[in-house]
Design a protein around this motif. Structure first.
Motif, short mmCIF file in Angstrom:
data_model
loop_
_atom_site.label_atom_id
_atom_site.label_comp_id
_atom_site.label_asym_id
_atom_site.label_seq_id
_atom_site.Cartn_x
_atom_site.Cartn_y
_atom_site.Cartn_z
N LEU A 11 -3.23 9.24 0.09
CA LEU A 11 -2.05 8.87 -0.69
C LEU A 11 -0.77 9.24 0.04
CD1 LEU A 11 -3.23 9.98 -4.24
CD2 LEU A 11 -2.94 7.64 -3.41
N THR A 12 -0.82 10.31 0.80
CA THR A 12 0.37 10.79 1.49
C THR A 12 0.76 9.89 2.65
OG1 THR A 12 -0.15 13.05 0.88
CG2 THR A 12 1.40 12.75 2.70
N ILE A 13 -0.24 9.38 3.39
CA ILE A 13 0.08 8.68 4.63
C ILE A 13 0.16 7.17 4.45
CG2 ILE A 13 -1.01 10.47 6.00
CD1 ILE A 13 -3.41 8.64 6.37
N VAL A 14 -0.08 6.63 3.22
CA VAL A 14 0.07 5.19 3.04
C VAL A 14 1.52 4.80 3.27
CG1 VAL A 14 0.03 3.32 1.34
CG2 VAL A 14 -1.86 4.94 1.44
N PRO A 15 1.82 3.92 4.22
CA PRO A 15 3.21 3.59 4.51
C PRO A 15 3.84 2.79 3.39
CG PRO A 15 1.72 2.18 5.76
CD PRO A 15 0.87 3.22 5.07
N THR A 16 5.13 3.02 3.15
CA THR A 16 5.83 2.29 2.09
C THR A 16 5.93 0.81 2.41
OG1 THR A 16 7.95 2.77 3.15
CG2 THR A 16 7.20 4.28 1.43
N SER A 17 5.76 0.42 3.68
CA SER A 17 5.85 -0.99 4.03
C SER A 17 4.77 -1.82 3.37
CB SER A 17 5.76 -1.16 5.56
OG SER A 17 4.53 -0.65 6.04
N LEU A 18 3.71 -1.16 2.86
CA LEU A 18 2.66 -1.90 2.19
C LEU A 18 3.07 -2.29 0.78
CD1 LEU A 18 -0.54 0.05 3.30
CD2 LEU A 18 0.42 -2.04 4.26
N ARG A 70 17.44 -12.10 11.41
CA ARG A 70 18.15 -11.27 10.44
C ARG A 70 18.49 -12.16 9.24
NH1 ARG A 70 20.10 -10.57 15.50
NH2 ARG A 70 20.12 -8.47 16.40
N GLY A 71 18.09 -11.73 8.07
CA GLY A 71 18.28 -12.61 6.93
C GLY A 71 18.66 -11.90 5.65
N LEU A 72 19.35 -12.65 4.78
CA LEU A 72 19.67 -12.22 3.43
C LEU A 72 18.84 -13.05 2.46
CD1 LEU A 72 23.58 -12.13 3.78
CD2 LEU A 72 22.01 -10.19 3.91
N VAL A 73 18.45 -12.45 1.36
CA VAL A 73 17.53 -13.10 0.43
C VAL A 73 17.99 -12.90 -1.00
CG1 VAL A 73 15.14 -13.22 -0.37
CG2 VAL A 73 15.62 -12.62 2.01
N PRO A 107 13.70 -3.92 13.79
CA PRO A 107 12.82 -4.57 12.82
C PRO A 107 12.32 -3.57 11.78
CG PRO A 107 12.27 -5.26 15.05
CD PRO A 107 13.28 -4.15 15.18
N ALA A 108 12.37 -3.97 10.52
CA ALA A 108 11.99 -3.08 9.43
C ALA A 108 11.48 -3.91 8.27
CB ALA A 108 13.19 -2.24 8.99
N SER A 145 16.35 -8.37 5.64
CA SER A 145 15.18 -8.12 6.48
C SER A 145 15.54 -8.37 7.94
CB SER A 145 14.01 -9.02 6.07
OG SER A 145 14.34 -10.38 6.26
N VAL A 146 14.82 -7.68 8.82
CA VAL A 146 14.94 -7.87 10.27
C VAL A 146 13.53 -8.04 10.81
CG1 VAL A 146 15.77 -6.92 12.45
CG2 VAL A 146 16.99 -6.38 10.33
N PHE A 147 13.22 -9.25 11.30
CA PHE A 147 11.88 -9.57 11.79
C PHE A 147 11.95 -9.97 13.26
CE2 PHE A 147 9.76 -11.21 7.59
CZ PHE A 147 9.86 -9.93 7.07
N LEU A 148 10.97 -9.51 14.03
CA LEU A 148 10.79 -10.03 15.37
C LEU A 148 10.11 -11.40 15.29
CD1 LEU A 148 9.56 -6.88 17.34
CD2 LEU A 148 11.81 -7.98 17.47
N PRO A 149 10.32 -12.28 16.28
CA PRO A 149 9.63 -13.58 16.24
C PRO A 149 8.12 -13.40 16.11
CG PRO A 149 11.32 -13.55 17.94
CD PRO A 149 11.23 -12.15 17.42
N GLY A 150 7.54 -14.21 15.24
CA GLY A 150 6.11 -14.12 15.01
C GLY A 150 5.72 -13.23 13.85
N THR A 151 6.66 -12.42 13.36
CA THR A 151 6.37 -11.54 12.22
C THR A 151 6.22 -12.37 10.95
OG1 THR A 151 7.62 -9.73 13.23
CG2 THR A 151 7.19 -9.58 10.86
N THR A 152 5.25 -12.00 10.13
CA THR A 152 5.06 -12.68 8.85
C THR A 152 5.12 -11.67 7.71
OG1 THR A 152 2.65 -12.45 8.94
CG2 THR A 152 3.60 -14.47 9.87
#
Length: 251
Positions: A47-54, A223-226, A72-73, A160-167
């Motif tokens: 539970l502690t190490i699950v990244p918030t990105s999930l 780089r995008g706004l949503v 990228p984040a 959001s900030v995505f590198l090309p190919g990021t989904t």
């Protein structure tokens, strides 16, 4: 189940101030206690190490503007605003840039929100086509947004900030989503096909309901706004596990 029993026995021992010997490997109670503690420790560590990105991006707040970087984040929300029932006429997302927070605050309307994002101060407003910002530089008017009558809406604004190919993970929304991209390329696939945009200022709009795949395309950092304009009685975002994209979006 065995772990639960061992924990109960351990708890009883603690209340009675009687601890089984943990140094005696032949003590069966000791082995059960050690096994139970190992299981609990493993669960806590997981539970502690699950990244918030999930987690879902629409539920993950962005760091303060002063702490954000251009790296990228995972996508995160910069603001949320309850809008209630919208007027029964075409509605748009208006974006304007202001020199100061104070100037943006003075220009706010009934359905406006001031947001700091990508080094700028934005005034985001949900209004009809004729709405005009006062004192700011108009950036875009996006719409009409495919909203429905008799629904209370909430606006969730994200970046959001995505590198090309990021989904982004496969997901759906309980209302329309609109993308305003500052740099890079975008491909959005739904069961109906794909929408593609490239370069600064391109816009993509998708109605609420269908599952989707968002991908950063091209060679430049995206780089995008949503805006997610969702039914306030339902989650803004729901993960999807029963739909497979056809691969219309290419890296």
């Amino acid at each position: 189940m065995r772990s639960h029993v061992a924990l109960s026995e351990s708890a009883c021992a603690i209340r009675a101030n009687k601890f089984p010997s943990v140094t005696d490997p032949t003590n069966s109670r000791s082995r059960r206690v050690r096994k139970a503690l190992s299981v609990v420790s493993g669960l806590l560590l997981t539970l502690t190490i699950v990244p918030t990105s999930l987690g879902q991006a629409s539920d993950r707040p962005c760091p303060p503007a002063s702490e954000r970087t251009d790296e990228p984040a995972p996508a995160c929300f910069t603001a949320k605003q309850e809008l209630g029932r919208l007027p029964e006429r075409p509605m748009f997302w208006h974006l304007a840039v202001y020199p100061t927070l104070a100037a943006a605050e003075r220009a706010k309307g009934a359905r406006s929100t001031v947001v700091e994002s990508f080094g700028k101060i934005w005034l985001f407003t949900i209004a009809d086509a004729g709405w005009r910002s006062v004192g700011g530089k108009r950036a875009a008017k996006i719409g009409p947004l495919p909203v429905q009558r008799n629904i209370d809406y909430e606006a969730v604004y994200m970046q959001s900030v995505f590198l090309p190919g990021t989904t982004a993970p496969l997901h759906t929304h309980s209302g329309p989503e609109a993308f305003y991209t500052l740099t890079g390329g975008t491909c959005l696939e739904t069961p109906e096909g794909a929408q593609v945009g490239n370069g600064p200022g391109h816009v993509i709009i998708v109605a609420g309901g269908p599952p989707m795949l968002l991908m950063a395309t091209g060679t430049e950092k995206r780089r995008g706004l949503v805006l997610i304009l969702h039914n306030s009685l339902e989650p803004a975002t729901t993960m999807v596990h029963d739909w497979k994209p056809k691969g219309f979006c290419k890296k």
